[in-house]
Design a protein around this motif. Sequence first.
Motif, PDB file in Angstrom:
ATOM      1  N   PRO A 140      10.917 -18.362   7.904  1.00  8.04           N
ATOM      2  CA  PRO A 140       9.452 -18.350   8.046  1.00  8.04           C
ATOM      3  C   PRO A 140       8.902 -17.004   8.490  1.00  8.04           C
ATOM      4  O   PRO A 140       7.723 -16.710   8.257  1.00  8.04           O
ATOM      5  CB  PRO A 140       9.195 -19.441   9.099  1.00  8.04           C
ATOM      6  N   GLY A 141       9.757 -16.203   9.129  1.00 11.21           N
ATOM      7  CA  GLY A 141       9.258 -14.925   9.631  1.00 11.21           C
ATOM      8  C   GLY A 141       8.705 -14.031   8.550  1.00 11.21           C
ATOM      9  O   GLY A 141       7.699 -13.322   8.765  1.00 11.21           O
ATOM     10  N   MET A 142       9.310 -14.046   7.375  1.00 13.19           N
ATOM     11  CA  MET A 142       8.835 -13.145   6.318  1.00 13.19           C
ATOM     12  C   MET A 142       7.513 -13.618   5.709  1.00 13.19           C
ATOM     13  O   MET A 142       6.873 -12.883   4.971  1.00 13.19           O
ATOM     14  CB  MET A 142       9.904 -12.997   5.236  1.00 13.19           C
ATOM     15  N   TRP A 143       7.104 -14.859   6.038  1.00 13.98           N
ATOM     16  CA  TRP A 143       5.831 -15.363   5.541  1.00 13.98           C
ATOM     17  C   TRP A 143       4.702 -15.239   6.571  1.00 13.98           C
ATOM     18  O   TRP A 143       3.551 -15.558   6.268  1.00 13.98           O
ATOM     19  CB  TRP A 143       5.975 -16.844   5.150  1.00 13.98           C
ATOM     20  N   ASN A 144       5.004 -14.791   7.783  1.00 16.69           N
ATOM     21  CA  ASN A 144       3.968 -14.679   8.810  1.00 16.69           C
ATOM     22  C   ASN A 144       2.801 -13.787   8.397  1.00 16.69           C
ATOM     23  O   ASN A 144       1.628 -14.131   8.641  1.00 16.69           O
ATOM     24  CB  ASN A 144       4.576 -14.186  10.123  1.00 16.69           C
ATOM     25  N   PRO A 145       3.056 -12.614   7.787  1.00 17.57           N
ATOM     26  CA  PRO A 145       1.916 -11.786   7.353  1.00 17.57           C
ATOM     27  C   PRO A 145       1.008 -12.510   6.358  1.00 17.57           C
ATOM     28  O   PRO A 145      -0.214 -12.319   6.377  1.00 17.57           O
ATOM     29  CB  PRO A 145       2.594 -10.573   6.709  1.00 17.57           C
ATOM     30  N   VAL A 146       1.598 -13.341   5.500  1.00 21.21           N
ATOM     31  CA  VAL A 146       0.797 -14.091   4.532  1.00 21.21           C
ATOM     32  C   VAL A 146      -0.078 -15.116   5.250  1.00 21.21           C
ATOM     33  O   VAL A 146      -1.262 -15.273   4.942  1.00 21.21           O
ATOM     34  CB  VAL A 146       1.721 -14.798   3.513  1.00 21.21           C
ATOM     35  N   ALA A 147       0.512 -15.814   6.233  1.00 25.72           N
ATOM     36  CA  ALA A 147      -0.260 -16.811   6.987  1.00 25.72           C
ATOM     37  C   ALA A 147      -1.415 -16.165   7.730  1.00 25.72           C
ATOM     38  O   ALA A 147      -2.535 -16.688   7.755  1.00 25.72           O
ATOM     39  CB  ALA A 147       0.657 -17.551   7.957  1.00 25.72           C
ATOM     40  N   VAL A 148      -1.161 -15.004   8.346  1.00 28.19           N
ATOM     41  CA  VAL A 148      -2.220 -14.298   9.077  1.00 28.19           C
ATOM     42  C   VAL A 148      -3.315 -13.838   8.120  1.00 28.19           C
ATOM     43  O   VAL A 148      -4.511 -13.964   8.400  1.00 28.19           O
ATOM     44  CB  VAL A 148      -1.626 -13.100   9.850  1.00 28.19           C
ATOM     45  N   ALA A 149      -2.908 -13.315   6.979  1.00 32.65           N
ATOM     46  CA  ALA A 149      -3.890 -12.818   6.004  1.00 32.65           C
ATOM     47  C   ALA A 149      -4.762 -13.949   5.468  1.00 32.65           C
ATOM     48  O   ALA A 149      -5.956 -13.744   5.194  1.00 32.65           O
ATOM     49  CB  ALA A 149      -3.168 -12.115   4.865  1.00 32.65           C
ATOM     50  N   LEU A 150      -4.197 -15.125   5.326  1.00 30.27           N
ATOM     51  CA  LEU A 150      -4.953 -16.266   4.812  1.00 30.27           C
ATOM     52  C   LEU A 150      -5.713 -16.997   5.908  1.00 30.27           C
ATOM     53  O   LEU A 150      -6.495 -17.916   5.617  1.00 30.27           O
ATOM     54  CB  LEU A 150      -4.010 -17.247   4.115  1.00 30.27           C
ATOM     55  N   GLY A 151      -5.477 -16.608   7.162  1.00 27.87           N
ATOM     56  CA  GLY A 151      -6.168 -17.249   8.274  1.00 27.87           C
ATOM     57  C   GLY A 151      -5.778 -18.694   8.469  1.00 27.87           C
ATOM     58  O   GLY A 151      -6.625 -19.539   8.780  1.00 27.87           O
ATOM     59  N   THR A 152      -4.502 -19.017   8.266  1.00 31.21           N
ATOM     60  CA  THR A 152      -4.046 -20.394   8.402  1.00 31.21           C
ATOM     61  C   THR A 152      -2.832 -20.446   9.318  1.00 31.21           C
ATOM     62  O   THR A 152      -2.319 -19.408   9.763  1.00 31.21           O
ATOM     63  CB  THR A 152      -3.677 -20.980   7.015  1.00 31.21           C
ATOM     64  N   THR A 153      -2.378 -21.643   9.595  1.00 31.69           N
ATOM     65  CA  THR A 153      -1.215 -21.834  10.458  1.00 31.69           C
ATOM     66  C   THR A 153       0.054 -21.894   9.621  1.00 31.69           C
ATOM     67  O   THR A 153      -0.004 -22.206   8.418  1.00 31.69           O
ATOM     68  CB  THR A 153      -1.352 -23.138  11.256  1.00 31.69           C
ATOM     69  N   PRO A 154       1.218 -21.626  10.215  1.00 34.56           N
ATOM     70  CA  PRO A 154       2.470 -21.750   9.467  1.00 34.56           C
ATOM     71  C   PRO A 154       2.678 -23.153   8.892  1.00 34.56           C
ATOM     72  O   PRO A 154       3.216 -23.302   7.797  1.00 34.56           O
ATOM     73  CB  PRO A 154       3.536 -21.407  10.508  1.00 34.56           C
ATOM     74  N   LEU A 155       2.243 -24.190   9.635  1.00 33.74           N
ATOM     75  CA  LEU A 155       2.386 -25.557   9.145  1.00 33.74           C
ATOM     76  C   LEU A 155       1.567 -25.768   7.878  1.00 33.74           C
ATOM     77  O   LEU A 155       2.057 -26.313   6.877  1.00 33.74           O
ATOM     78  CB  LEU A 155       1.954 -26.550  10.222  1.00 33.74           C
ATOM     79  N   MET A 156       0.297 -25.340   7.912  1.00 31.88           N
ATOM     80  CA  MET A 156      -0.553 -25.523   6.740  1.00 31.88           C
ATOM     81  C   MET A 156      -0.072 -24.675   5.572  1.00 31.88           C
ATOM     82  O   MET A 156      -0.166 -25.093   4.407  1.00 31.88           O
ATOM     83  CB  MET A 156      -2.000 -25.173   7.080  1.00 31.88           C
ATOM     84  N   LEU A 157       0.481 -23.509   5.843  1.00 32.76           N
ATOM     85  CA  LEU A 157       1.022 -22.685   4.771  1.00 32.76           C
ATOM     86  C   LEU A 157       2.207 -23.385   4.107  1.00 32.76           C
ATOM     87  O   LEU A 157       2.353 -23.361   2.873  1.00 32.76           O
ATOM     88  CB  LEU A 157       1.457 -21.319   5.322  1.00 32.76           C
ATOM     89  N   ALA A 158       3.062 -24.030   4.926  1.00 34.14           N
ATOM     90  CA  ALA A 158       4.184 -24.786   4.356  1.00 34.14           C
ATOM     91  C   ALA A 158       3.673 -25.935   3.491  1.00 34.14           C
ATOM     92  O   ALA A 158       4.224 -26.220   2.420  1.00 34.14           O
ATOM     93  CB  ALA A 158       5.068 -25.319   5.481  1.00 34.14           C
ATOM     94  N   VAL A 159       2.600 -26.602   3.939  1.00 37.54           N
ATOM     95  CA  VAL A 159       2.009 -27.687   3.156  1.00 37.54           C
ATOM     96  C   VAL A 159       1.481 -27.161   1.825  1.00 37.54           C
ATOM     97  O   VAL A 159       1.709 -27.756   0.756  1.00 37.54           O
ATOM     98  CB  VAL A 159       0.873 -28.370   3.951  1.00 37.54           C
ATOM     99  N   LEU A 160       0.791 -26.025   1.839  1.00 39.45           N
ATOM    100  CA  LEU A 160       0.189 -25.477   0.625  1.00 39.45           C
ATOM    101  C   LEU A 160       1.249 -24.958  -0.353  1.00 39.45           C
ATOM    102  O   LEU A 160       1.146 -25.174  -1.560  1.00 39.45           O
ATOM    103  CB  LEU A 160      -0.795 -24.359   0.984  1.00 39.45           C
ATOM    104  N   VAL A 161       2.260 -24.275   0.178  1.00 39.84           N
ATOM    105  CA  VAL A 161       3.333 -23.781  -0.695  1.00 39.84           C
ATOM    106  C   VAL A 161       4.108 -24.955  -1.298  1.00 39.84           C
ATOM    107  O   VAL A 161       4.459 -24.954  -2.486  1.00 39.84           O
ATOM    108  CB  VAL A 161       4.276 -22.830   0.077  1.00 39.84           C
ATOM    109  N   GLY A 162       4.371 -25.985  -0.487  1.00 38.62           N
ATOM    110  CA  GLY A 162       5.041 -27.176  -1.009  1.00 38.62           C
ATOM    111  C   GLY A 162       4.196 -27.877  -2.059  1.00 38.62           C
ATOM    112  O   GLY A 162       4.720 -28.373  -3.065  1.00 38.62           O
TER     113      GLY A 162
END
Length: 580
Positions: A444-466
Amino acid sequence: MAPSKLIGAAVLAMAMQASAFSISGRTTARSPVKMVMGPRKIGLKTVVGKFGRKSQKVRVALPNESSMGAADDSELKTFGSKRLGAMVPPNEMKKLLPLSLMFFCILFNYTILRNTKDVLVVTAPGAGAEIIPFLKTYVQLPGAIAFTVVYSSLCNVLPPEQVFLATLMPFLGFYSLFSFVLYPARNIIHPHVLATKVTEVLPKLAAPIAIIRNWSFSAFYLFAELWGSVVLSVLFWGQANAVMNVKEAKKYYPLFGLGANVALLVAGSFMAWSSSYAAATTPIGGDVYGKTLKLLTTAVLASGGVMLGCHRYVTKKVMTDPNCVDPAAAKKSKTKTKMSLKESAAHLAASPYIRNLAIMVIAYGMSINIVEVTWKGRLREAFPDASAYSGFMGKFSSATGAVTIMMMLIGRQILSRSWGAAAIVTPAVLLATAAAFFSLILAPGMWNPVAVALGTTPLMLAVLVGAAQNIMSKSSKYSLFDPCKELAYIPLSPEEKTKGKAAVDVIGNPLGKSGGSMIQQVLLMSLGSLSAATPYLAGILFLVIGMWLNSVRSLTPQFEAANAAANAEAEAAEAANAAM
């Protein structure tokens, strides 16, 4: 009118002018003859003479447009349009429209049922995403095997049109019973107190106990899953394969999804509207989801009625029209199968063609199950409320429909060129998208910049990518995997088309999902959590997709050989009929 018709009529008229008519055994004098022209016939009649002699009529039956192969108008018209007729001839449009509408209704229902079953079991008391692997193994797979046994028996004793009705009606009846009787009484009929006490004693068996605790939800899950395997894969595609040849199937099967996958958009929007309407109109403290469920079930029943009408039209109007379906093929499709269940199983097991199809279906079911369970666990964390969960799934279905429509346009071009190339797209897409999803879970660490840029949480990013992974996988399945699989059945014998298809689609799909579920259960019991099992699940997934790709490569030459043999048989039969 064609010049050839006019010339023939004129010659006949002149011949009659120069001769006498023999009436009642005697010869009469010639009388003036004139040519009578109508929209379909040319008639010749005698004109009343000056002595008041009765007129005599002679009509010449000239061939009409259809019998002359449209000699006057070489361009066929569909709905009055030559351009549309060039793309879809009238005889093909006659079967394309009812089949497309039937496919729309089936997918509309399937979308609602699939999302509803997830809402019910994931948000049920004492349940969660962890219950899904157990449902697939201990409920869905036995139910699929039981259905296949019953369906094989029905095929031996009933004609195909009655098998369709005998199979469909129990589904619609159960959905009515559940929504209007069982769900409102769920707190009475579900043994919550007993299940809670047993769970306290056997906490490791919480998931299997939850199946019994919410038994009516488990039954709905079974019927919703079987709708896709039975009604879509067996009933609809069996009907389509009976009226379409391989050439037509390559042309239209991808387009079924182009029109019918609008159902995903419509069903998703309808689900979202139903949730909003029920929330706005239900009194405070009332059962919002109960009202939503009744709205959804009413739509499912109405859609089922349209399906029955389409099936009757295809059976009565299309299957009996020699311009739409070759009479020999129609007769073959109406033949009852004769092998016993044991003989059928032995015959199908010995066929490498059927085995490759089975591996493809099992691999898809196993692959999608491994990814879905992990994703739905994250989804429940993000949307714990049933109405919110249902609303998100409605938007998810709409997005799946939109992407699928685009994939249909691309898929038709691929399928028209190569069956093998089209069949390999779905495993390739699943491999690529699953790699992205599991990288989010495992690194998940390599996706943190993407989550910050999208203004979302890591959990919601996992939901959206899934969700994106599921959308791409399902859209490629609907646009390419399903048409390729159904095309592969067309050159086969009636036994393989019916019982082989039932075995592959009805048992193979849940067997794949159950196989994935069994793997997850072993890993969960060994490692203690889904998160700890994720690396192993990723490795198994990539291995399964490799087997899938190998089966596609093996089946491609087999399909081409079977198709060539079927075409040669059809041409020989056509030549024999022409000679007679």
